[in-house]
Scaffold this motif. Sequence first.
Motif, PDB file in Angstrom:
ATOM      1  N   THR A 140      -2.696  13.267  -1.326  1.00 42.34           N
ATOM      2  CA  THR A 140      -4.173  13.807  -0.880  1.00 42.34           C
ATOM      3  C   THR A 140      -5.053  13.992  -1.979  1.00 42.34           C
ATOM      4  O   THR A 140      -6.119  14.558  -1.851  1.00 42.34           O
ATOM      5  N   THR A 141      -4.559  13.701  -3.229  1.00 45.65           N
ATOM      6  CA  THR A 141      -5.650  13.671  -4.384  1.00 45.65           C
ATOM      7  C   THR A 141      -6.646  12.434  -4.285  1.00 45.65           C
ATOM      8  O   THR A 141      -6.246  11.296  -3.890  1.00 45.65           O
ATOM      9  N   PRO A 142      -7.777  12.708  -5.037  1.00 41.42           N
ATOM     10  CA  PRO A 142      -8.773  11.563  -4.749  1.00 41.42           C
ATOM     11  C   PRO A 142      -8.056  10.340  -5.674  1.00 41.42           C
ATOM     12  O   PRO A 142      -8.294   9.145  -5.372  1.00 41.42           O
ATOM     13  N   VAL A 143      -7.384  10.578  -6.763  1.00 41.66           N
ATOM     14  CA  VAL A 143      -6.734   9.301  -7.473  1.00 41.66           C
ATOM     15  C   VAL A 143      -5.966   8.288  -6.428  1.00 41.66           C
ATOM     16  O   VAL A 143      -5.995   7.256  -6.501  1.00 41.66           O
ATOM     17  N   ASN A 144      -4.946   9.203  -5.764  1.00 44.67           N
ATOM     18  CA  ASN A 144      -4.062   8.300  -4.851  1.00 44.67           C
ATOM     19  C   ASN A 144      -4.889   7.862  -3.874  1.00 44.67           C
ATOM     20  O   ASN A 144      -4.527   6.910  -3.558  1.00 44.67           O
ATOM     21  N   GLU A 145      -5.621   8.581  -3.206  1.00 47.81           N
ATOM     22  CA  GLU A 145      -6.209   7.946  -1.939  1.00 47.81           C
ATOM     23  C   GLU A 145      -7.189   6.895  -2.547  1.00 47.81           C
ATOM     24  O   GLU A 145      -7.184   5.722  -1.853  1.00 47.81           O
ATOM     25  N   LYS A 169      -4.521 -16.601  -9.206  1.00 45.95           N
ATOM     26  CA  LYS A 169      -5.212 -15.633  -9.908  1.00 45.95           C
ATOM     27  C   LYS A 169      -4.697 -14.257  -9.770  1.00 45.95           C
ATOM     28  O   LYS A 169      -3.998 -14.084  -8.862  1.00 45.95           O
ATOM     29  N   THR A 170      -5.193 -13.587 -10.589  1.00 45.61           N
ATOM     30  CA  THR A 170      -4.894 -11.932 -10.406  1.00 45.61           C
ATOM     31  C   THR A 170      -6.302 -11.149 -10.398  1.00 45.61           C
ATOM     32  O   THR A 170      -7.213 -11.384 -11.141  1.00 45.61           O
ATOM     33  N   VAL A 171      -6.424 -10.592  -9.229  1.00 43.35           N
ATOM     34  CA  VAL A 171      -7.661  -9.774  -8.961  1.00 43.35           C
ATOM     35  C   VAL A 171      -7.044  -8.229  -9.301  1.00 43.35           C
ATOM     36  O   VAL A 171      -6.308  -7.873  -9.147  1.00 43.35           O
ATOM     37  N   TRP A 172      -7.952  -7.669 -10.311  1.00 43.75           N
ATOM     38  CA  TRP A 172      -7.332  -6.274 -10.671  1.00 43.75           C
ATOM     39  C   TRP A 172      -8.307  -5.051 -10.438  1.00 43.75           C
ATOM     40  O   TRP A 172      -9.670  -5.518 -10.639  1.00 43.75           O
ATOM     41  N   ALA A 173      -7.902  -3.949 -10.667  1.00 47.05           N
ATOM     42  CA  ALA A 173      -9.226  -2.754 -10.736  1.00 47.05           C
ATOM     43  C   ALA A 173      -8.533  -1.783 -11.590  1.00 47.05           C
ATOM     44  O   ALA A 173      -7.203  -1.684 -11.694  1.00 47.05           O
ATOM     45  N   GLU A 174      -9.315  -0.973 -12.180  1.00 48.86           N
ATOM     46  CA  GLU A 174      -9.049  -0.032 -12.955  1.00 48.86           C
ATOM     47  C   GLU A 174      -9.599   1.417 -12.670  1.00 48.86           C
ATOM     48  O   GLU A 174     -10.843   1.418 -12.282  1.00 48.86           O
ATOM     49  N   LEU A 175      -8.829   2.526 -12.752  1.00 48.96           N
ATOM     50  CA  LEU A 175      -9.282   3.730 -12.376  1.00 48.96           C
ATOM     51  C   LEU A 175      -8.883   4.733 -13.362  1.00 48.96           C
ATOM     52  O   LEU A 175      -7.630   4.738 -13.817  1.00 48.96           O
ATOM     53  N   ARG A 176      -9.837   5.361 -13.985  1.00 50.25           N
ATOM     54  CA  ARG A 176      -9.434   6.657 -14.743  1.00 50.25           C
ATOM     55  C   ARG A 176      -8.535   7.862 -14.044  1.00 50.25           C
ATOM     56  O   ARG A 176      -9.040   8.034 -12.976  1.00 50.25           O
ATOM     57  N   ALA A 177      -7.688   8.249 -14.650  1.00 50.53           N
ATOM     58  CA  ALA A 177      -6.625   8.784 -13.988  1.00 50.53           C
ATOM     59  C   ALA A 177      -6.957  10.324 -14.159  1.00 50.53           C
ATOM     60  O   ALA A 177      -7.015  10.759 -15.569  1.00 50.53           O
ATOM     61  N   ARG A 178      -7.400  11.078 -13.306  1.00 50.24           N
ATOM     62  CA  ARG A 178      -7.728  12.455 -13.432  1.00 50.24           C
ATOM     63  C   ARG A 178      -6.477  13.264 -12.905  1.00 50.24           C
ATOM     64  O   ARG A 178      -6.188  13.226 -11.627  1.00 50.24           O
ATOM     65  N   GLN A 179      -5.881  13.992 -13.739  1.00 49.62           N
ATOM     66  CA  GLN A 179      -4.803  14.827 -13.271  1.00 49.62           C
ATOM     67  C   GLN A 179      -5.004  15.798 -12.412  1.00 49.62           C
ATOM     68  O   GLN A 179      -5.631  16.732 -12.616  1.00 49.62           O
ATOM     69  N   ARG A 236       0.669  -1.201  -0.059  1.00 57.08           N
ATOM     70  CA  ARG A 236       0.007  -0.063  -0.097  1.00 57.08           C
ATOM     71  C   ARG A 236       0.962   1.268   0.175  1.00 57.08           C
ATOM     72  O   ARG A 236       0.650   2.310  -0.667  1.00 57.08           O
ATOM     73  N   ARG A 237       2.013   1.293   0.633  1.00 57.55           N
ATOM     74  CA  ARG A 237       2.786   2.316   0.831  1.00 57.55           C
ATOM     75  C   ARG A 237       3.589   2.599  -0.379  1.00 57.55           C
ATOM     76  O   ARG A 237       3.631   3.922  -1.017  1.00 57.55           O
ATOM     77  N   LEU A 238       4.080   1.673  -1.028  1.00 54.52           N
ATOM     78  CA  LEU A 238       4.776   1.755  -2.123  1.00 54.52           C
ATOM     79  C   LEU A 238       4.007   2.151  -3.194  1.00 54.52           C
ATOM     80  O   LEU A 238       4.338   3.110  -4.236  1.00 54.52           O
ATOM     81  N   VAL A 239       2.627   1.938  -3.502  1.00 52.01           N
ATOM     82  CA  VAL A 239       1.698   2.145  -4.489  1.00 52.01           C
ATOM     83  C   VAL A 239       1.559   3.638  -4.410  1.00 52.01           C
ATOM     84  O   VAL A 239       1.448   4.292  -5.339  1.00 52.01           O
ATOM     85  N   SER A 240       1.338   4.222  -3.266  1.00 51.40           N
ATOM     86  CA  SER A 240       0.911   5.617  -2.927  1.00 51.40           C
ATOM     87  C   SER A 240       2.004   6.407  -3.323  1.00 51.40           C
ATOM     88  O   SER A 240       2.122   7.206  -3.803  1.00 51.40           O
ATOM     89  N   HIS A 241       3.416   6.036  -2.761  1.00 51.16           N
ATOM     90  CA  HIS A 241       4.604   6.767  -3.076  1.00 51.16           C
ATOM     91  C   HIS A 241       4.845   6.905  -4.794  1.00 51.16           C
ATOM     92  O   HIS A 241       5.060   7.711  -5.338  1.00 51.16           O
TER      93      HIS A 241
END
Length: 196
Positions: free
Chosen positions: A51-56, A142-152, A36-41
């Motif tokens: 603190t942006t919605p995409v990161n959180e 297995k791989t569980v995945w999720a996608e999110l549209r990046a809003r800059q 979790r920490r490394l993904v956020s970094h």
Amino acid sequence: MKSATPPNGHNPQRPPSEREFTMRFTSTPRGARLARRLVSHRLNDWGHPYTTPVNETLTLITVELTANAVRHGHVPGRDFRVRLTLTEGILRIEVTDTRAEKQPPSTPPTPDPSSESGRGLHLVAALADDWGVSPRLAAPGKTVWAELRARQHGHPVTQRVAPDPTDVDLLLATALLLRDGPGSRPEDASHGDRRR
């Protein structure tokens, strides 16, 4: 969930990633916290400050997927893998474990209101633009995945000119992130034998 394994059994070809981060973690709560920490970094480095919605949002999705990998996908002696990619404005998080027989349902079941767990996939389904499960290629799991549209938001994505980290650099960075026990903060340090 819109998609799982296509009917022909092959995963669709994806365009090459603009950015990618992949790492294996021990299948423990500590490994999940580190992921979790490394993904956020990494998201912060890619132009999505903490603190942006995409990161959180993507960090919360990572928390749920890695917790599920540790709780439901754990095989003794086997790690789980996290892969974060940015491709054409879409951030994709993949968490791969080695347990094939425990597949998450395509629609999360309604959790028991008195239960303290069982809401993770509901959060993922609510927060992600798309999510799914696909078989692990060339090995059980297995791989569980999720996608999110990046809003800059925040600082622009820039190409940083820096040498690739060495194994020692990665080990030191990982050790610093794992230092969350007693005595790791200056205010926790013992001043026992110090004379005044």
